[in-house]
Design a protein around this motif. Structure first.
Motif, PDB file in Angstrom:
ATOM      1  N   GLY A  41       0.824  -1.202   0.000  1.00 58.30           N
ATOM      2  CA  GLY A  41       0.000   0.000   0.000  1.00 58.30           C
ATOM      3  C   GLY A  41       0.860   1.255   0.000  1.00 58.30           C
ATOM      4  O   GLY A  41       1.915   1.311   0.623  1.00 58.30           O
ATOM      5  N   GLY A  42       0.420   2.259  -0.724  1.00 62.08           N
ATOM      6  CA  GLY A  42       1.132   3.529  -0.743  1.00 62.08           C
ATOM      7  C   GLY A  42       2.302   3.605  -1.692  1.00 62.08           C
ATOM      8  O   GLY A  42       2.998   4.632  -1.716  1.00 62.08           O
ATOM      9  N   LEU A  43       2.552   2.561  -2.482  1.00 59.87           N
ATOM     10  CA  LEU A  43       3.640   2.622  -3.453  1.00 59.87           C
ATOM     11  C   LEU A  43       3.227   3.473  -4.649  1.00 59.87           C
ATOM     12  O   LEU A  43       2.032   3.584  -4.962  1.00 59.87           O
ATOM     13  N   PRO A  44       4.176   4.095  -5.337  1.00 53.92           N
ATOM     14  CA  PRO A  44       3.829   4.796  -6.577  1.00 53.92           C
ATOM     15  C   PRO A  44       3.106   3.858  -7.538  1.00 53.92           C
ATOM     16  O   PRO A  44       3.404   2.659  -7.600  1.00 53.92           O
ATOM     17  N   ARG A  45       2.178   4.399  -8.286  1.00 53.76           N
ATOM     18  CA  ARG A  45       1.311   3.560  -9.113  1.00 53.76           C
ATOM     19  C   ARG A  45       2.094   2.725 -10.116  1.00 53.76           C
ATOM     20  O   ARG A  45       1.816   1.538 -10.290  1.00 53.76           O
ATOM     21  N   ASP A  46       3.082   3.334 -10.785  1.00 53.92           N
ATOM     22  CA  ASP A  46       3.825   2.575 -11.790  1.00 53.92           C
ATOM     23  C   ASP A  46       4.648   1.471 -11.141  1.00 53.92           C
ATOM     24  O   ASP A  46       4.779   0.365 -11.674  1.00 53.92           O
ATOM     25  N   MET A  47       5.199   1.740  -9.963  1.00 48.54           N
ATOM     26  CA  MET A  47       5.969   0.725  -9.260  1.00 48.54           C
ATOM     27  C   MET A  47       5.073  -0.435  -8.831  1.00 48.54           C
ATOM     28  O   MET A  47       5.420  -1.611  -9.018  1.00 48.54           O
ATOM     29  N   GLN A  50       4.189  -2.610 -11.805  1.00 51.69           N
ATOM     30  CA  GLN A  50       5.284  -3.448 -12.293  1.00 51.69           C
ATOM     31  C   GLN A  50       5.698  -4.513 -11.279  1.00 51.69           C
ATOM     32  O   GLN A  50       6.184  -5.571 -11.666  1.00 51.69           O
ATOM     33  N   ILE A  51       5.480  -4.269  -9.992  1.00 55.44           N
ATOM     34  CA  ILE A  51       5.730  -5.313  -8.998  1.00 55.44           C
ATOM     35  C   ILE A  51       4.726  -6.449  -9.184  1.00 55.44           C
ATOM     36  O   ILE A  51       5.057  -7.630  -9.022  1.00 55.44           O
ATOM     37  N   GLY A  52       3.492  -6.104  -9.560  1.00 54.20           N
ATOM     38  CA  GLY A  52       2.476  -7.128  -9.759  1.00 54.20           C
ATOM     39  C   GLY A  52       2.490  -7.766 -11.127  1.00 54.20           C
ATOM     40  O   GLY A  52       1.739  -8.717 -11.378  1.00 54.20           O
ATOM     41  N   TYR A  53       3.346  -7.279 -12.037  1.00 53.79           N
ATOM     42  CA  TYR A  53       3.334  -7.765 -13.424  1.00 53.79           C
ATOM     43  C   TYR A  53       4.231  -8.984 -13.595  1.00 53.79           C
ATOM     44  O   TYR A  53       5.463  -8.883 -13.525  1.00 53.79           O
ATOM     45  N   GLU A  54       3.630 -10.124 -13.808  1.00 52.13           N
ATOM     46  CA  GLU A  54       4.311 -11.359 -14.172  1.00 52.13           C
ATOM     47  C   GLU A  54       5.527 -11.686 -13.305  1.00 52.13           C
ATOM     48  O   GLU A  54       6.636 -11.921 -13.829  1.00 52.13           O
ATOM     49  N   PRO A  55       5.377 -11.741 -11.980  1.00 54.63           N
ATOM     50  CA  PRO A  55       6.508 -12.246 -11.188  1.00 54.63           C
ATOM     51  C   PRO A  55       6.766 -13.713 -11.536  1.00 54.63           C
ATOM     52  O   PRO A  55       5.843 -14.429 -11.954  1.00 54.63           O
ATOM     53  N   LEU A 335      12.128  -5.665  -7.683  1.00 57.93           N
ATOM     54  CA  LEU A 335      10.882  -6.401  -7.504  1.00 57.93           C
ATOM     55  C   LEU A 335       9.961  -6.233  -8.707  1.00 57.93           C
ATOM     56  O   LEU A 335       8.895  -6.848  -8.759  1.00 57.93           O
ATOM     57  N   GLU A 336      10.369  -5.404  -9.667  1.00 54.57           N
ATOM     58  CA  GLU A 336       9.522  -5.049 -10.802  1.00 54.57           C
ATOM     59  C   GLU A 336       9.983  -5.739 -12.085  1.00 54.57           C
ATOM     60  O   GLU A 336      11.161  -6.036 -12.265  1.00 54.57           O
ATOM     61  N   HIS A 337       9.001  -5.986 -12.969  1.00 56.97           N
ATOM     62  CA  HIS A 337       9.278  -6.446 -14.320  1.00 56.97           C
ATOM     63  C   HIS A 337       8.599  -5.489 -15.290  1.00 56.97           C
ATOM     64  O   HIS A 337       7.505  -4.994 -15.026  1.00 56.97           O
ATOM     65  N   VAL A 338       9.251  -5.239 -16.404  1.00 56.25           N
ATOM     66  CA  VAL A 338       8.807  -4.217 -17.356  1.00 56.25           C
ATOM     67  C   VAL A 338       8.251  -4.901 -18.597  1.00 56.25           C
ATOM     68  O   VAL A 338       8.850  -5.840 -19.130  1.00 56.25           O
ATOM     69  N   ARG A 339       7.132  -4.433 -19.069  1.00 58.06           N
ATOM     70  CA  ARG A 339       6.458  -5.029 -20.227  1.00 58.06           C
ATOM     71  C   ARG A 339       7.178  -4.651 -21.521  1.00 58.06           C
ATOM     72  O   ARG A 339       7.436  -3.468 -21.778  1.00 58.06           O
ATOM     73  N   LEU A 340       7.489  -5.663 -22.325  1.00 57.91           N
ATOM     74  CA  LEU A 340       8.081  -5.463 -23.654  1.00 57.91           C
ATOM     75  C   LEU A 340       7.109  -6.040 -24.676  1.00 57.91           C
ATOM     76  O   LEU A 340       6.823  -7.244 -24.663  1.00 57.91           O
ATOM     77  N   GLU A 341       6.622  -5.186 -25.555  1.00 53.88           N
ATOM     78  CA  GLU A 341       5.617  -5.629 -26.522  1.00 53.88           C
ATOM     79  C   GLU A 341       6.212  -6.625 -27.517  1.00 53.88           C
ATOM     80  O   GLU A 341       7.424  -6.658 -27.759  1.00 53.88           O
ATOM     81  N   GLY A 342       5.314  -7.421 -28.099  1.00 54.09           N
ATOM     82  CA  GLY A 342       5.753  -8.376 -29.100  1.00 54.09           C
ATOM     83  C   GLY A 342       6.416  -7.685 -30.280  1.00 54.09           C
ATOM     84  O   GLY A 342       5.940  -6.662 -30.757  1.00 54.09           O
ATOM     85  N   GLY A 343       7.538  -8.235 -30.731  1.00 57.70           N
ATOM     86  CA  GLY A 343       8.272  -7.673 -31.859  1.00 57.70           C
ATOM     87  C   GLY A 343       9.108  -6.450 -31.527  1.00 57.70           C
ATOM     88  O   GLY A 343       9.770  -5.900 -32.410  1.00 57.70           O
ATOM     89  N   ALA A 344       9.106  -6.031 -30.254  1.00 55.39           N
ATOM     90  CA  ALA A 344       9.837  -4.819 -29.858  1.00 55.39           C
ATOM     91  C   ALA A 344      11.146  -5.187 -29.169  1.00 55.39           C
ATOM     92  O   ALA A 344      11.471  -6.365 -28.967  1.00 55.39           O
ATOM     93  N   GLU A 345      11.910  -4.173 -28.780  1.00 57.68           N
ATOM     94  CA  GLU A 345      13.174  -4.401 -28.098  1.00 57.68           C
ATOM     95  C   GLU A 345      13.464  -3.252 -27.137  1.00 57.68           C
ATOM     96  O   GLU A 345      12.942  -2.146 -27.278  1.00 57.68           O
ATOM     97  N   PHE A 346      14.284  -3.538 -26.148  1.00 56.67           N
ATOM     98  CA  PHE A 346      14.875  -2.530 -25.280  1.00 56.67           C
ATOM     99  C   PHE A 346      16.365  -2.490 -25.589  1.00 56.67           C
ATOM    100  O   PHE A 346      17.007  -3.541 -25.756  1.00 56.67           O
TER     101      PHE A 346
END
Length: 655
Positions: A41-47, A50-55, A335-346
């Motif tokens: 609770g109280g974490l920045p929204r983006d954090m 991303q903490i909840g994204y596909e651990p 603790l976070e994972h970042v979404r990478l779209e299909g066919g894209a790159e970082f």
């Protein structure tokens, strides 16, 4: 002096890696890096998003590497050395592409913590990891499964007309290819590192990346970054925003002033140049900076407590000195994972090199002035514009096909590229890399049939991605195919169907123990210790009857024996646990895990004095897990005496 790149051999006292664990990793990864729910609770929204994204929920298809020991002997490692007038860089392609050493030639100073030994320990997601140098962590929260694995390596023309060293592999937890290009321009005091992670699939993928640099930790070492706040994460699993530098009356930017191991994720302000530096009492040391994509910066400290000091000794040899870690990642925290779209790159560029700043300012009480001095020194040594220009220049050769090969990685990428038809310019996964582990899967893809082995051996690794699961579902339903299909279904979360597949395979299986073990694990994770104990007892008895000589069988007996004894003790089945112990090869009984299990068994049988003597005679757990406190727990169940220092690996404050 023109930059040179040459092959070399690095000799180190090294413990053997040993064989991989042949049992599929059905149990979810441990929760060392899981955030306590009260902290969410109280974490920045983006954090929070991303903490909840596909651990990570499974290590499959990767195998656990727990066959290593602690007896070291001199061993040669293939190395690649890059050198100009300012820096000498030593890279180990066979060990995850680790940068083992970064020497500033004008002063002869080693800028990294260079471990004088190779000693695997249980810190990677799949087990074996070693400390020191710069490592490239991809996959999921934690140290990469490639920590002790070979990468492909080759020479590629560099943007300045020289040569760069390209490392690349297929990361199997997320099914993503990546590359790391090491480039040392002729007149540069900084090593450039271009990184690219690609998603060749149609679906989005979670991406995790942290570049982890071990730096010497002296009493006067201070770590600086452009932040006034940080997120503190300790082994009590709470994430809290704290001020920088002072917390609870101590300046935490000095690694030696923390009591317990902890992570400090710096809150680098939007638009601020991302960097981090570790500077000694004289204001000299190492700086790391990057383009904006790599936004996160972190300090990890072992702390001054008994447990942290014991871990530092465990990872190297006495007298080697301590170290801290300065890290850079794609997100604010690990603790976070970042979404990478299909066919894209970082992609991004990092730079590593020496830094010298006014020591009076660096170590002064005025924190803005301290980090300002380091920032100004970095701007003078390597302007931000130069990093951006280097990134743009590197992007122009990121797709260039490699030339002379320096090392060969695994064949899994070649299998995925062949079967998926992926086009990955710059990182060729060639069929020549295919080996015995890939052969049955290649045949499944070509013929629709998973082949039976020519001789009785423990099952090989299982592939679990959806396309492999589909192939297994349409293949003839022989026992081995049902075994692999069940593992793939388990990975997909279809527990009931996995159990049905294993049960079907069991009816006709000539080798029953792999299926029995999977079913026993399913019972254990479903909360039925009695049925799990029955299954494990039957599985180990079947393996003991079938087991033959050789490394693979010994590894299977060791892995299943550990699981079986643990399950039988949990269920109070002491005679059956004793039967497993009696059925072990004598050499296995001397392994640390079995010595600990022997102590637990003796205590359960009412022989507390004999159990204490196991501790007093001394044993080691080579695969003691980060954050694991089993040694302290078993000892406290036997006696009220203080835990001997040799067994004190506790990483969190007393509860």
């Amino acid at each position: 002096m023109a930059t040179t790149v040459r092959r070399a051999v690095l000799s180190l006292p090294a413990a053997p890696l040993g064989p991989d664990n042949p049992l599929p990793a059905l149990r979810a990864p441990d929760g060392v890096h899981v955030l306590d729910e009260r902290s969410q609770g109280g974490l920045p929204r983006d954090m929070a998003r991303q903490i909840g994204y596909e651990p990570l929920r499974s290590l499959l298809p990767v195998q656990v590497r727990d066959g290593y020991g602690r007896e070291r002997a001199e061993r040669d490692f293939e190395a690649v050395v890059m050198e100009n007038a300012h820096l000498r860089v030593t890279v180990l392609p066979g060990l995850g592409g680790r940068v083992h050493s970064l020497v500033h030639l004008p002063t002869g100073r080693e800028l990294l913590y260079r471990n004088p030994v190779f000693q695997p320990a249980n810190f990677a997601l799949n087990g074996a990891w070693f400390s020191g140098g710069i490592e490239w962590n991809i996959g999921a929260t934690g140290h990469t499964t490639l920590s002790c694995a070979p990468l492909h390596a080759a020479l590629v023309p560099a943007p300045d007309g020289g040569v760069l060293v390209r490392l690349w592999e297929w990361e199997r937890l997320r099914d993503l290819p990546f590359q790391v290009d090491l480039w040392l321009p002729e007149d540069s005091e900084f090593l450039y590192v271009g990184v690219r992670v690609r998603n060749p699939h149609e679906r989005p993928a979670p991406v995790y990346w942290w570049s982890n640099t071990a730096v010497p930790e002296d009493p006067g070492t201070r770590v600086l970054a452009p932040a006034d706040e940080a997120w503190h994460f300790g082994y009590e699993r709470a994430l809290r925003r704290i001020p920088v530098p002072d917390r609870e009356g101590a300046d935490r930017t000095y690694p030696g002033r923390s009591a317990y191991p902890a992570d400090f994720f710096y809150e680098v302000r939007e638009g601020e140049r991302p960097w981090i530096a570790s500077l000694d009492a004289d204001g000299t040391g190492l700086a790391q900076t990057s383009t904006a994509r790599l936004r996160g910066r972190k300090l990890f400290v072992w702390g001054a407590g008994e447990g942290g000091r014991r871990w530092q000794e465990w990872l190297t040899e006495p007298g080697s000195g301590g170290y801290a870690e300065i890290q850079a990642g794609l997100a604010r925290t690990q603790l976070e994972h970042v979404r990478l779209e299909g066919g894209a790159e970082f992609s991004w560029l990092e730079a590593y090199g020496p830094l010298a700043a006014d020591p009076a300012a660096v170590h002064g009480a005025d924190w803005p002035a301290a980090r300002g001095a380091a920032s100004a020194a970095l701007d003078a040594a390597l302007p931000r514009e130069r990093v951006e220009a280097a990134y743009e220049a590197w992007r122009g050769c990121a797709d260039t096909e490699p030339g002379e090969r320096l090392a060969t990685g695994s064949g899994w990428g070649a299998l995925e590229v062949l079967c998926g038809g992926h086009e990955l310019p710059g990182t060729p996964f060639e069929t020549a890399a295919l080996g015995p582990e890939q052969e049955p899967w290649l045949e499944l893809w070509r013929t629709g049939v998973f082949p039976a082995p020519r001789r009785v051996v423990p099952p090989g690794p299982t592939l679990v991605a959806a396309h492999w699961r589909d192939m297994l579902e349409t293949a003839p339903a022989d026992p081995l195919t049902e075994y692999h299909l069940g593992v793939a279904q388990w990975h997909a979360g279809d527990v009931a169907q996995a159990v049905r597949s294993w049960e079907r395979g069991l009816a006709l299986a000539p080798s029953r123990w792999p299926l029995l073990r999977c079913l026993a694990m399913a019972e254990a994770l479903a909360g039925d210790p009695e049925r799990a104990a029955d299954g494990y007892a039957e599985a180990f008895a079947d393996l003991a009857e079938e087991s033959r000589g050789g490394e693979a069988w010994t590894a299977a007996e060791s892995a299943l024996g550990r699981e079986a004894m643990t399950a039988l003790l949990a269920a109070g089945r002491l005679p059956q646990a004793r039967a497993v112990w009696d059925g072990l090869r004598p050499a296995l009984r001397e392994q640390g895990r079995f010595r600990l299990l022997a102590a637990r068994l003796l205590a359960a049988e009412g022989h507390a004095g004999a159990a204490r003597r196991v501790f007093e005679e001394g044993f080691e757990l080579p695969d003691l897990r980060e954050g694991e406190e089993v040694l302290a727990e078993v000892w406290s169940s036997l006696t009220n005496r203080p835990l001997p220092q040799a067994y004190d690996f506790r990483m969190s404050p007393p509860r």
